[in-house]
Scaffold this motif. Sequence first.
Motif, PDB file in Angstrom:
ATOM      1  N   ARG A  56       0.565   3.999  -2.905  1.00 27.38           N
ATOM      2  CA  ARG A  56       0.260   5.388  -2.556  1.00 27.38           C
ATOM      3  C   ARG A  56       1.321   6.332  -3.134  1.00 27.38           C
ATOM      4  NH1 ARG A  56       0.058   4.815   2.708  1.00 27.38           N
ATOM      5  NH2 ARG A  56      -2.105   4.165   2.688  1.00 27.38           N
ATOM      6  N   GLN A  81       0.808  -1.219   0.000  1.00 21.18           N
ATOM      7  CA  GLN A  81       0.000   0.000   0.000  1.00 21.18           C
ATOM      8  C   GLN A  81       0.841   1.269   0.000  1.00 21.18           C
ATOM      9  OE1 GLN A  81      -2.667   0.105   3.325  1.00 21.18           O
ATOM     10  NE2 GLN A  81      -1.073  -0.344   4.809  1.00 21.18           N
ATOM     11  N   ASP A  82       1.973   1.285   0.700  1.00 22.23           N
ATOM     12  CA  ASP A  82       2.813   2.486   0.704  1.00 22.23           C
ATOM     13  C   ASP A  82       3.397   2.754  -0.683  1.00 22.23           C
ATOM     14  OD1 ASP A  82       2.290   2.889   3.386  1.00 22.23           O
ATOM     15  OD2 ASP A  82       4.116   1.849   4.051  1.00 22.23           O
TER      16      ASP A  82
END
Length: 140
Positions: free
Chosen positions: A122, A118-119
């Motif tokens: 993002r 997810q990082d």
Amino acid sequence: MSHQTEADRVLRSLGRACLEHDPDVLRSVLDRIGDKWSLVLIGLLDAGPMRFTELLRTAPGISRRMLTLTLRGLERDGLVKRVIYPEIPPRVEYEVTPFGRTLSEPVLALTRWAADNQDTIRANRHAFDTAAGADPDDLD
């Protein structure tokens, strides 16, 4: 094995699956498990049977109509079972079928991948939006 060779193998495999199986059924199954609510509901029901109102309260943001439609579709595909208890008033519970539980492993693997990355996702979205001159708040 090179990346290009692996990509070719995957594409051939996907194409073969579409040719060897009914493409309408294959597409509808992928649509079902890829929709917004099906996997959430299967995940909630994986812990045990739940009543409609429990699901409505527990699934974040689902409407009564969408819950009804999604449960009906999952039941139709054999992933969820509706159990009616002959009581007054009648009690109805939904539970994941053994067949529905076969989705757990691949879904959990996909969920783990999304959580682990997810990082990076993002950051990639932010970089893309910045390069495109888009307001990141306008995109999801």
